[in-house]
Write an enzyme that holds these catalytic residues in place. Sequence first.
Site, PDB file in Angstrom:
ATOM      1  N   CYS A 311       0.825  -1.209   0.000  1.00 30.82           N
ATOM      2  CA  CYS A 311       0.000   0.000   0.000  1.00 30.82           C
ATOM      3  C   CYS A 311       0.861   1.262   0.000  1.00 30.82           C
ATOM      4  O   CYS A 311       0.439   2.310  -0.492  1.00 30.82           O
ATOM      5  CB  CYS A 311      -0.949   0.003   1.185  1.00 30.82           C
ATOM      6  SG  CYS A 311      -0.147  -0.254   2.781  1.00 30.82           S
ATOM      7  N   HIS A 748      -1.121   0.824   7.582  1.00 32.96           N
ATOM      8  CA  HIS A 748      -1.692   0.897   6.236  1.00 32.96           C
ATOM      9  C   HIS A 748      -1.588   2.317   5.701  1.00 32.96           C
ATOM     10  O   HIS A 748      -1.764   3.288   6.433  1.00 32.96           O
ATOM     11  CB  HIS A 748      -3.151   0.443   6.280  1.00 32.96           C
ATOM     12  CG  HIS A 748      -3.782   0.317   4.930  1.00 32.96           C
ATOM     13  ND1 HIS A 748      -3.293  -0.521   3.947  1.00 32.96           N
ATOM     14  CD2 HIS A 748      -4.868   0.920   4.386  1.00 32.96           C
ATOM     15  CE1 HIS A 748      -4.053  -0.432   2.869  1.00 32.96           C
ATOM     16  NE2 HIS A 748      -5.013   0.447   3.106  1.00 32.96           N
TER      17      HIS A 748
END
Length: 794
Positions: A311, A748
């Site tokens: 990510c 994330h």
Amino acid sequence: MTCKHVDSAELRVPTPAQSVYREDCTQCFDSIDDPTGLNVCLYCFNGGCCSDRNHAKIHHESSRHPMVLNIKRKRKRTKREEPPQKISKLAIVAETEDDRYDTTTEVRCYECGMEDVDKSSGKLSAVVDGVLRANTFAKQAEVQAWEQEITACEHTLCLEQEPARQIESQSLGHCSMCDLKGNLWLCLQCGNLGCGRQQFGGVGGNSHGLKHTELTSHAVAVKLGSLTPDGTADIYCYACNEERTDPELAAHLGHWGINIAEREKTEKSLTEMQIEQNLKWEFSMTTEDGKELKPIFGEGFTGLKNLGNSCYLASILQCLFSMPAFAARYFHPQEPPPAVPNPAEDLETQLRKVADGLLSGRYSYPDSDVIASEDSPYIPHQKGLAPAMLKHLIGRGHEEFSTMRQQDAFELFLHLLKLVTRSQHSCPAHDPVKAFRFVMEQRLQCISCNRVRYRTDEQDNISIPVPVRRKLRVINSDETDEKPKDEFEPVTLKECLDTFTGAEEVELTCPGCGSKAGFTKRSLFKTFPEVLAVNARRFELVNWVPTKLDVPVVVDDEPFHLDSYMSSGQQDGEELLPEDADTSAATQFQPNAVAVEQLEAMGFPRVRCEKALHATGNGDAETAMNWLFSHMEDPDIDTPLDLGGSNSTGTSTSVDAESVEMMAAMGIGAPQARKALKETGGDVSRAVDWVFNHPDDQGEMEDETAQADAHVQGVSGEKTMAGNSDRPATFRLQSIVCHKGASIHAGHYVAFIRKLIPDEGSQSWVLYNDEKVVKAVDVEEMKKFAYVYFFGRA
């Protein structure tokens, strides 16, 4: 009619070391899932599309490889009646390809014009079977199943316990070094109770369990609140610095009077806290009333698949290719792809492939393999594109980016800019990184004689410190013993920029008047870029570990001016320091005489005393002594301190450019890296220590004469600097990269980009969360905690 190439000497089964590109085209994102399928060259195993672009035929014409294997794949349809099942453990079971797809194959020969060559003829049977069985390129770089594996170690298997004693009950026990009654860890060797590290989610801790280990060398501890009657618990080995299992846990606890069968689990395990933290970003894909955000499709609204902790890469790519400079450089849908023998290994080709994938809209449509019923709240998103080939090229030869671990998005941004700049840019193409470049000017003024010196440094980003002001907490009588999570007062972007460009005093010896009173130093913009990349430093050292702080930074959506941060250059009446003087004297180090005397009295050689004081900011003897104990094994510990004082060229000790780049990859700005390397004789490890010990030092700008080669020479021979000095210097926030998690190497990353959404009259914020692309909500809150900001000139 039989194809004459079926027994060709060049037809060979792929070896385990060869990459087989049988999932998507090496020059675009057309894949085996398209109606026309993918043609895999049976000679070099390049994958080429055979639709309207027909990159497979282009490959044949350039390579003269006649035979291909056409592969078509169709997903076995599933009906989604409700949102995906909630994850309950750190495991994703890998499905086989046969479980998910129906696949058909066909051998074709371009030279013979044959569409369906008999796969059993000649060498084809073995070669085709080898292609289908070989690991694809993506599978060589992607983890198929994630399972956190925890095992026993020698310290749990060979644990020797001290004489038994009764431990206080679950309700009365507290840390032996403080009053905390939660997050308690029991040393299985001696029975000591110590609190753990502070965890995300407000779990308090003062690391006294770790302190106990440092004092006693006892390695194994168990978290009491995680004990369950069935014998599971969090067990940590401080010697291995890993979670472990203890096959004899019941017996080891019984030694301290704890019957595990009677224990009740009262706290979340480490795994549960990690899962909860990772799932929080899924909640941001819903509105306040629980409905999923509506996906957006079209040109510029294409998502990227998560390749396994990728990510950080997806968020940076989305931001970069939303910028005009990168789009103009790499998005050329009407032009043929670069003519290279191995497209998958060519950076130019892969950047153009990603640009086409993200910007063309060709791949931005709902996943047709998922059918939502009328009553289902689930809205199909895109499949997303898998930039596996670009990820491979970016990470090739890099110690961190070549792994599947989560990485720092800002470090990736700096690394990618470096790769792009080093690549070839044939006229009329231009290096898109120029849009980020600008010049900072540093002004030094002697406090005694008031003479000045100006230095400039070309940069492509700034890393601004975020002031930390903790809110005062009111202690309530009913408050639990658990340490609450720190809260911080919000700061404005202007306050951060004021701190970054503010004046400070530095201890230097003036080369003009010889005064040791020091200098005032200030850095301002000499030119501005088209895109200003800003990294917000919200970290502080906790037990020598960089820990992220949730300090809110208020950034307006409206345009703002940076004119007040622009350097006005040399002013009338200012006298410059003499250029022919030995400027290295300005960095001459004078060790603290009292501290040197104290250290020598302890038995340390003078050379080591001076090195320690220099590395720790010339402070007190105790700090220097601690530094010496941790650097006793340094190979140059007894080498006399050399700061380049004998340099007669007018500059201090030269700095290796690769060392500066290495430190830049750690998130340390070029001026700070340059200063730290000069202060530590070029030793990168010691330079990093120096930066941590001098967090407020803005570093040293590169001498203009040393930068002459880095500037473009105009026709008149004058240097043209990066960026421009046009005013007003008006900027507006265009995109941000946000991070969720306690560490930049975990958690994330997502991107928020300001764009004009189809059928809407004005720009709105769009959230790019891996393959999911939706209109964002609650952006104001996200902006406060962004990790990287991109401001465009308005």
